[in-house]
Design a protein around this motif. Sequence first.
Motif, mmCIF file in Angstrom:
data_model
loop_
_atom_site.group_PDB
_atom_site.id
_atom_site.type_symbol
_atom_site.label_atom_id
_atom_site.label_comp_id
_atom_site.label_asym_id
_atom_site.label_seq_id
_atom_site.Cartn_x
_atom_site.Cartn_y
_atom_site.Cartn_z
ATOM 1 N N PHE A 31 0.697 -5.420 9.429
ATOM 2 C CA PHE A 31 0.801 -4.255 9.031
ATOM 3 C C PHE A 31 1.528 -3.584 8.875
ATOM 4 O O PHE A 31 1.412 -2.743 10.819
ATOM 5 C CB PHE A 31 -0.866 -3.552 8.776
ATOM 6 N N PHE A 88 -5.318 7.075 1.453
ATOM 7 C CA PHE A 88 -4.685 6.219 0.914
ATOM 8 C C PHE A 88 -4.726 6.547 -0.704
ATOM 9 O O PHE A 88 -5.289 7.503 -1.466
ATOM 10 C CB PHE A 88 -5.896 5.266 1.023
ATOM 11 N N TYR A 143 0.498 5.487 0.481
ATOM 12 C CA TYR A 143 -0.439 7.011 1.578
ATOM 13 C C TYR A 143 1.176 7.751 0.789
ATOM 14 O O TYR A 143 1.358 7.741 1.193
ATOM 15 C CB TYR A 143 -0.460 5.865 2.849
ATOM 16 N N GLY A 154 0.609 -5.385 3.721
ATOM 17 C CA GLY A 154 0.344 -6.557 4.682
ATOM 18 C C GLY A 154 0.722 -8.266 4.633
ATOM 19 O O GLY A 154 -0.013 -7.807 3.588
ATOM 20 N N LEU A 202 -9.796 -7.077 7.294
ATOM 21 C CA LEU A 202 -8.126 -7.519 7.054
ATOM 22 C C LEU A 202 -7.008 -7.475 5.946
ATOM 23 O O LEU A 202 -8.112 -8.015 5.310
ATOM 24 C CB LEU A 202 -8.073 -8.598 8.460
ATOM 25 N N GLN A 203 -6.419 -7.042 5.792
ATOM 26 C CA GLN A 203 -5.594 -7.463 5.082
ATOM 27 C C GLN A 203 -6.361 -6.097 2.912
ATOM 28 O O GLN A 203 -4.958 -6.211 2.924
ATOM 29 C CB GLN A 203 -5.356 -8.018 5.109
ATOM 30 N N GLU A 204 -6.841 -5.774 3.803
ATOM 31 C CA GLU A 204 -7.708 -4.245 2.888
ATOM 32 C C GLU A 204 -7.010 -2.961 2.692
ATOM 33 O O GLU A 204 -6.797 -2.562 4.293
ATOM 34 C CB GLU A 204 -8.925 -4.503 2.813
ATOM 35 N N THR A 205 -7.549 -1.905 2.388
ATOM 36 C CA THR A 205 -6.568 -0.877 2.245
ATOM 37 C C THR A 205 -7.610 -0.275 3.822
ATOM 38 O O THR A 205 -8.884 -0.499 3.856
ATOM 39 C CB THR A 205 -7.515 0.271 0.953
ATOM 40 N N GLN A 206 -7.112 0.701 3.930
ATOM 41 C CA GLN A 206 -7.160 1.014 5.051
ATOM 42 C C GLN A 206 -6.953 2.415 5.197
ATOM 43 O O GLN A 206 -6.202 3.490 4.559
ATOM 44 C CB GLN A 206 -6.601 0.789 6.724
ATOM 45 N N TYR A 207 -8.422 2.879 5.913
ATOM 46 C CA TYR A 207 -8.714 4.634 5.759
ATOM 47 C C TYR A 207 -8.724 5.159 7.421
ATOM 48 O O TYR A 207 -8.826 4.639 7.673
ATOM 49 C CB TYR A 207 -9.589 5.124 5.157
ATOM 50 N N PHE A 208 -7.859 6.519 7.084
ATOM 51 C CA PHE A 208 -7.671 6.423 7.868
ATOM 52 C C PHE A 208 -8.064 8.297 8.448
ATOM 53 O O PHE A 208 -8.748 8.493 7.829
ATOM 54 C CB PHE A 208 -6.085 7.536 8.308
ATOM 55 N N GLY A 209 -8.104 8.560 9.906
ATOM 56 C CA GLY A 209 -8.880 9.743 10.469
ATOM 57 C C GLY A 209 -7.843 10.629 10.681
ATOM 58 O O GLY A 209 -6.653 10.931 9.814
ATOM 59 N N PHE A 269 -3.853 7.872 15.662
ATOM 60 C CA PHE A 269 -4.467 8.268 14.352
ATOM 61 C C PHE A 269 -5.573 6.428 14.751
ATOM 62 O O PHE A 269 -5.013 5.430 14.688
ATOM 63 C CB PHE A 269 -3.778 7.509 12.943
ATOM 64 N N GLY A 296 -3.988 12.891 8.372
ATOM 65 C CA GLY A 296 -3.900 11.427 8.293
ATOM 66 C C GLY A 296 -3.613 10.924 7.498
ATOM 67 O O GLY A 296 -3.363 11.634 6.099
ATOM 68 N N PRO A 297 -2.685 9.536 6.769
ATOM 69 C CA PRO A 297 -2.551 9.679 6.089
ATOM 70 C C PRO A 297 -3.330 8.747 4.969
ATOM 71 O O PRO A 297 -4.523 8.854 5.182
ATOM 72 C CB PRO A 297 -2.000 7.853 5.815
ATOM 73 N N THR A 325 -2.702 0.468 -3.945
ATOM 74 C CA THR A 325 -2.190 -0.987 -4.005
ATOM 75 C C THR A 325 -2.113 -1.501 -4.909
ATOM 76 O O THR A 325 -3.040 -1.786 -5.638
ATOM 77 C CB THR A 325 -3.893 -1.477 -2.827
ATOM 78 N N TYR A 336 -1.061 -5.959 -5.483
ATOM 79 C CA TYR A 336 -0.918 -7.573 -4.768
ATOM 80 C C TYR A 336 -0.548 -8.114 -5.264
ATOM 81 O O TYR A 336 -0.078 -9.893 -4.770
ATOM 82 C CB TYR A 336 -2.689 -7.645 -5.558
ATOM 83 N N PHE A 374 0.887 -1.208 -0.212
ATOM 84 C CA PHE A 374 -0.273 -0.009 0.116
ATOM 85 C C PHE A 374 0.365 1.087 -0.131
ATOM 86 O O PHE A 374 1.805 1.144 0.578
ATOM 87 C CB PHE A 374 -0.677 -0.121 1.553
#
Lengths: 109, 112
Positions: A97, A46, A36, A91, B97-104, B90, A43-44, A49, A51, A34
């Motif tokens: 992660f 996105f 960012y 990940g 799980l293990q998918e794209t994460q979006y942050f605050g 954060f 915050g980061p 991604t 694979y 990933f």
Amino acid sequence: EDQVTQSPEALRLQEGESSSLNCSYTVSGLRGLFWYRQDPGKGPEFLFTLYSAGEEKEKERLKATLTKKESFLHITAPKPEDSATYLCAGGGYGQNFVFGPGTRLSVLP
Amino acid sequence: DTAVSQTPKYLVTQMGNDKSIKCEQNLGHDTMYWYKQDSKKFLKIMFSYNNKELIINETVPNRFSPKSPDKAHLNLHINSLELGDSAVYFCASSPGLQETQYFGPGTRLLVL
């Protein structure tokens, strides 16, 4: 132990001067790499991604590529608004992660 | 229409106090996380919740306790705050799980 490293630590470019950022990873059973972008005080955000090795993704002036050991973020003709810290993360299995330390990019007008 | 929100944005407190940080996501995601970003800007995962169950508990002092009242919320409670707890925290969420994460936007904690 899973690990992600990034180079260079900091990069200064002139506007329009293309370059690449490197992300090297050792992540057991990588399921996704990933990218960012993080602006100061935020915050980061996105970006991409990836694979599997050989995969490429593009967004405006950015293109991310992936091999079995590393990923590159290519920045073509950057603008000052591209200045930020770019983070990569791996990940893998076991819910790990892992983020790299980031590359601080400054694009000068 | 904020996707991942955190409160408060800033938190200044004395050593020894107890404080909480709240996180909410309106993305319908199943997994939520807490990260700590230290002064060197290194992002390190602290906790992960998947469908309200704790999945990851990295080597974090037990003064830190996450609580997830429902899938959309993950709060972080910190007991007996120490100087070394000063950092940006954060919250993030992902579909699974293990998918794209979006942050605050982060909570900046300063312990005096």
